[in-house]
Design a protein around this motif. Structure first.
Motif, PDB file in Angstrom:
ATOM      1  N   ARG A 165       0.828  -1.211   0.000  1.00 61.26           N
ATOM      2  CA  ARG A 165       0.000   0.000   0.000  1.00 61.26           C
ATOM      3  C   ARG A 165       0.858   1.254   0.000  1.00 61.26           C
ATOM      4  O   ARG A 165       0.564   2.228  -0.694  1.00 61.26           O
ATOM      5  N   SER A 166       1.942   1.236   0.781  1.00 65.95           N
ATOM      6  CA  SER A 166       2.791   2.425   0.876  1.00 65.95           C
ATOM      7  C   SER A 166       3.599   2.659  -0.397  1.00 65.95           C
ATOM      8  O   SER A 166       4.253   3.692  -0.537  1.00 65.95           O
ATOM      9  N   LYS A 167       3.529   1.715  -1.332  1.00 64.23           N
ATOM     10  CA  LYS A 167       4.193   1.884  -2.622  1.00 64.23           C
ATOM     11  C   LYS A 167       3.202   2.321  -3.694  1.00 64.23           C
ATOM     12  O   LYS A 167       3.527   2.339  -4.884  1.00 64.23           O
ATOM     13  N   GLY A 168       1.984   2.650  -3.252  1.00 61.34           N
ATOM     14  CA  GLY A 168       0.989   3.194  -4.165  1.00 61.34           C
ATOM     15  C   GLY A 168       0.226   2.167  -4.966  1.00 61.34           C
ATOM     16  O   GLY A 168      -0.429   2.513  -5.947  1.00 61.34           O
ATOM     17  N   VAL A 169       0.269   0.901  -4.571  1.00 61.26           N
ATOM     18  CA  VAL A 169      -0.414  -0.167  -5.309  1.00 61.26           C
ATOM     19  C   VAL A 169      -1.597  -0.671  -4.497  1.00 61.26           C
ATOM     20  O   VAL A 169      -1.451  -1.035  -3.332  1.00 61.26           O
ATOM     21  N   GLY A 170      -2.757  -0.692  -5.117  1.00 59.48           N
ATOM     22  CA  GLY A 170      -3.941  -1.268  -4.493  1.00 59.48           C
ATOM     23  C   GLY A 170      -4.195  -2.656  -5.041  1.00 59.48           C
ATOM     24  O   GLY A 170      -3.988  -2.914  -6.228  1.00 59.48           O
ATOM     25  N   VAL A 171      -4.626  -3.571  -4.193  1.00 59.04           N
ATOM     26  CA  VAL A 171      -4.883  -4.952  -4.590  1.00 59.04           C
ATOM     27  C   VAL A 171      -6.330  -5.290  -4.248  1.00 59.04           C
ATOM     28  O   VAL A 171      -6.759  -5.127  -3.098  1.00 59.04           O
ATOM     29  N   PHE A 172      -7.070  -5.766  -5.241  1.00 58.77           N
ATOM     30  CA  PHE A 172      -8.443  -6.229  -5.026  1.00 58.77           C
ATOM     31  C   PHE A 172      -8.488  -7.735  -5.250  1.00 58.77           C
ATOM     32  O   PHE A 172      -8.058  -8.237  -6.282  1.00 58.77           O
ATOM     33  N   PHE A 173      -8.997  -8.439  -4.254  1.00 59.70           N
ATOM     34  CA  PHE A 173      -9.198  -9.881  -4.367  1.00 59.70           C
ATOM     35  C   PHE A 173     -10.633 -10.123  -4.835  1.00 59.70           C
ATOM     36  O   PHE A 173     -11.575  -9.555  -4.288  1.00 59.70           O
ATOM     37  N   VAL A 174     -10.761 -10.974  -5.830  1.00 56.48           N
ATOM     38  CA  VAL A 174     -12.072 -11.251  -6.423  1.00 56.48           C
ATOM     39  C   VAL A 174     -12.373 -12.732  -6.218  1.00 56.48           C
ATOM     40  O   VAL A 174     -11.623 -13.603  -6.678  1.00 56.48           O
ATOM     41  N   THR A 175     -13.456 -13.018  -5.479  1.00 60.08           N
ATOM     42  CA  THR A 175     -13.779 -14.401  -5.167  1.00 60.08           C
ATOM     43  C   THR A 175     -15.264 -14.498  -4.809  1.00 60.08           C
ATOM     44  O   THR A 175     -16.008 -13.536  -4.988  1.00 60.08           O
ATOM     45  N   GLN A 176     -15.704 -15.658  -4.300  1.00 59.12           N
ATOM     46  CA  GLN A 176     -17.132 -15.833  -4.043  1.00 59.12           C
ATOM     47  C   GLN A 176     -17.558 -15.337  -2.667  1.00 59.12           C
ATOM     48  O   GLN A 176     -18.558 -14.644  -2.544  1.00 59.12           O
ATOM     49  N   THR A 177     -16.807 -15.683  -1.632  1.00 62.80           N
ATOM     50  CA  THR A 177     -17.180 -15.223  -0.288  1.00 62.80           C
ATOM     51  C   THR A 177     -15.934 -14.744   0.449  1.00 62.80           C
ATOM     52  O   THR A 177     -14.815 -15.197   0.167  1.00 62.80           O
ATOM     53  N   PRO A 178     -16.108 -13.861   1.436  1.00 60.73           N
ATOM     54  CA  PRO A 178     -14.949 -13.399   2.213  1.00 60.73           C
ATOM     55  C   PRO A 178     -14.199 -14.524   2.907  1.00 60.73           C
ATOM     56  O   PRO A 178     -12.996 -14.409   3.154  1.00 60.73           O
ATOM     57  N   LYS A 179     -14.877 -15.633   3.209  1.00 56.83           N
ATOM     58  CA  LYS A 179     -14.195 -16.726   3.906  1.00 56.83           C
ATOM     59  C   LYS A 179     -13.155 -17.407   3.027  1.00 56.83           C
ATOM     60  O   LYS A 179     -12.338 -18.192   3.528  1.00 56.83           O
ATOM     61  N   ASP A 180     -13.152 -17.102   1.717  1.00 61.08           N
ATOM     62  CA  ASP A 180     -12.117 -17.633   0.824  1.00 61.08           C
ATOM     63  C   ASP A 180     -10.761 -16.991   1.075  1.00 61.08           C
ATOM     64  O   ASP A 180      -9.740 -17.482   0.598  1.00 61.08           O
ATOM     65  N   VAL A 181     -10.762 -15.862   1.777  1.00 57.48           N
ATOM     66  CA  VAL A 181      -9.541 -15.085   2.003  1.00 57.48           C
ATOM     67  C   VAL A 181      -9.128 -15.226   3.460  1.00 57.48           C
ATOM     68  O   VAL A 181      -9.955 -15.040   4.359  1.00 57.48           O
ATOM     69  N   PRO A 182      -7.862 -15.559   3.747  1.00 59.36           N
ATOM     70  CA  PRO A 182      -7.413 -15.691   5.145  1.00 59.36           C
ATOM     71  C   PRO A 182      -7.657 -14.420   5.945  1.00 59.36           C
ATOM     72  O   PRO A 182      -7.597 -13.305   5.398  1.00 59.36           O
TER      73      PRO A 182
END
Length: 532
Positions: free
Chosen positions: A334-351
């Motif tokens: 984030r502090s390097k100016g890059v945003g990351v969007f995770f695209v998936t079915q439910t939030p529980k897919d992401v740790p």
């Protein structure tokens, strides 16, 4: 040119006069999205079954590097949401990276088609819709598919990511890291898979066994397992993804002549049967950007927004080291100016460690047909701030192109939860025609730079030639006595030191014997790499 609605404007009043007549709860929600700085328009508020176009739902441009999640069941409109956000980022001069799993995001480079459906949606949300194409580059992983080939060297890819695609366990992953360390320190450059296979084969051979003993913690049995996994991986046709010219991820940071951000579309439909491979390659792109970009701190707009589609594939069967590296990369990039969007079915897919860092949320409809579905729905509801909505009811009742939204305000605080009818993308909602796509690729200034694979001399050729110059029997006979400390030069070191190896580092910034610095993911970090 940029849509007038997405361009920076004078500070807006807290809410419009017409919005002030909204029901109290709806007014409170609308007030949470009345930002004064540049913002992306997502859509209009849904309240009590009605779309309220005077209550616009937006996300501040400066908060797009605080990462995000776009989630929802299949067929609920996630892809069009990506397209909508990508268009407006491009219009604001922000480059975007899109992983195109299904092959239908290539249309972002062409103007959309106006029809009754688009007109109806635009009217619902008070969108001034104009058919617009955006500057786009089209890539294909390993050149499989229509697009500029994206390759990585094995050295650049690193042991952690390669362990993920080889499906190695933790012990084997650590052993592979030792093999990379050995190759790095000996100047055995790993360009493609046959280079790595040659090094492992050497270490497990009769003449290489003395070298194996110097690689602490690496057993012959584990090296053999790695070699078999690698051979099977090559047999599946994976060789084409590794090699030179290695893709320079600074290509993703470009803007067009008119100031709009270039949208980089990586076509993955041709390799969607290899999810472990393509999902890990996406992480390599992000990791490479991470360790090469300078710190920026807080910025008025992101340097790049990176969309990781089918994000759950990144985390399936991932080692602890891999998960820790993802969490740390997301935390620090984030502090390097890059945003990351995770695209998936439910939030529980992401740790949880990663999910906690995703400040912007667009949650499309979820289904609750089974007990597992209901459990996922309950878990999703708990990840949202408290709101006046019955979120279980809302999330199961949303239509296509509708979502529950919460983002970070200009002050960094979560906005009220808002059920939203989303705007329609202005570019083509579907794949670009084959002729138009092939023409766009052929006319790209990057095509000649990456189209043709190069196979220069590296570890495989060096070891093959070294064995030809001095066979195993001669190598064994060359050391009849136990060497003194200052004579501890192994057979491979003798080969490395010979004239055959002196041209090993032909690429800029690589020198014989210089150990490669590796980043969080074990990807190569060489000071000689130039960024555009």
């Amino acid at each position: 040119m940029p849509d007038r609605e997405t361009m920076p404007s004078a500070p807006a009043p807290e809410v419009s006069e017409r919005a002030a007549a909204l029901p109290q709860d709806a007014l409170r929600i609308a007030s949470g999205y009345a930002f004064t700085g540049p913002a992306l328009h997502l859509g209009a508020l849904l309240w009590d079954g009605q779309c309220l176009p005077d209550a616009q739902i937006r996300v501040p441009l400066a908060m797009l590097n605080r990462h995000g999640l776009v989630a929802g069941a299949t067929g609920t409109g996630k892809t069009k949401t990506l397209q909508l956000i990508a268009e407006q980022l491009s219009a604001q001069g922000v480059p975007v990276f899109l992983a195109d799993i299904k092959g239908d995001l290539s249309g972002i480079g062409a103007p959309g088609r106006q029809d009754a459906r688009v007109e109806g949606r635009a009217g619902d949300v008070h969108q001034s819709w104009t058919a617009t194409g955006f500057p786009a580059e089209y890539y294909a992983l390993g050149g499989i598919g229509r697009g500029i080939p994206v390759r990585a060297t094995v050295t650049g890819f690193g042991p952690v990511l390669l362990s993920k695609v080889l499906r190695l366990n933790r012990t084997q992953e650590q052993s592979l890291a030792l093999i990379f360390h050995y190759a790095d320190s000996k100047g055995l450059e790993l360009i493609d898979l046959k280079d790595l296979r040659a090094v492992v084969t050497f270490l497990t051979s009769d003449e290489g066994r003395p070298e194996l003993k110097t690689v602490g913690g690496l057993s012959a049995a584990t090296a053999g397992v790695i070699l078999r996994s690698l051979t099977a991986f090559e047999a599946q046709g994976a060789s084409g993804f590794f090699g030179e010219p290695e893709f320079d991820t600074s290509e993703l940071l470009r803007t067009a002549e008119d100031g709009r951000g270039v949208v980089s579309v990586l076509e993955l439909s041709a390799v969607q049967d290899r999810p472990q491979l393509f999902s890990t390659f996406l992480m390599w792109l992000l990791a490479d950007l991470f360790h090469d970009l300078p710190e920026l701190g807080d910025v008025d707009k992101p340097r790049l927004v990176f969309f990781l589609d089918e994000a759950h594939l990144l985390f399936d069967d991932a080692s602890e080291a891999f998960l820790e590296s993802i969490a740390q990369t997301v935390r620090l990039i984030r502090s390097k100016g890059v945003g990351v969007f995770f695209v998936t079915q439910t939030p529980k897919d992401v740790p949880a460690d990663v999910l906690a860092q995703l400040g912007n949320r667009v949650q499309h409809a979820l289904r609750a047909f089974t007990p597992d579905d209901q459990k996922a729905l309950n878990a999703t509801v708990k990840t949202f701030p408290k709101s006046p909505y019955d979120l279980e009811e809302v999330l199961t009742g949303l239509g296509t192109g509708e979502a529950v939204v919460t983002v970070l305000s200009e002050k960094g605080a979560p906005t009220p939860v808002a059920a939203t009818r989303l705007r329609a993308p202005e570019s083509l909602m579907g794949p670009l025609g084959q002729d138009a796509l092939e023409r766009a690729v052929a006319e790209s200034a990057l095509y000649e730079r990456y189209a043709q694979a190069v196979d220069r001399e590296s570890a495989y050729e060096r070891l093959e030639r070294g064995r030809g110059a001095k066979g195993p029997d001669e190598m064994r006979e060359a050391a009849p006595r136990e060497p003194r400390e200052d004579e501890r030069a192994s057979a491979v070191e003798q080969v490395v030191g010979s004239g055959v190896f002196q041209s090993l580092a032909r690429s800029v910034g690589t020198q014989i014997g210089r150990e490669i610095t590796r980043s969080l993911f074990g990807t190569a970090r060489r000071s000689g790499r130039r960024r555009r």
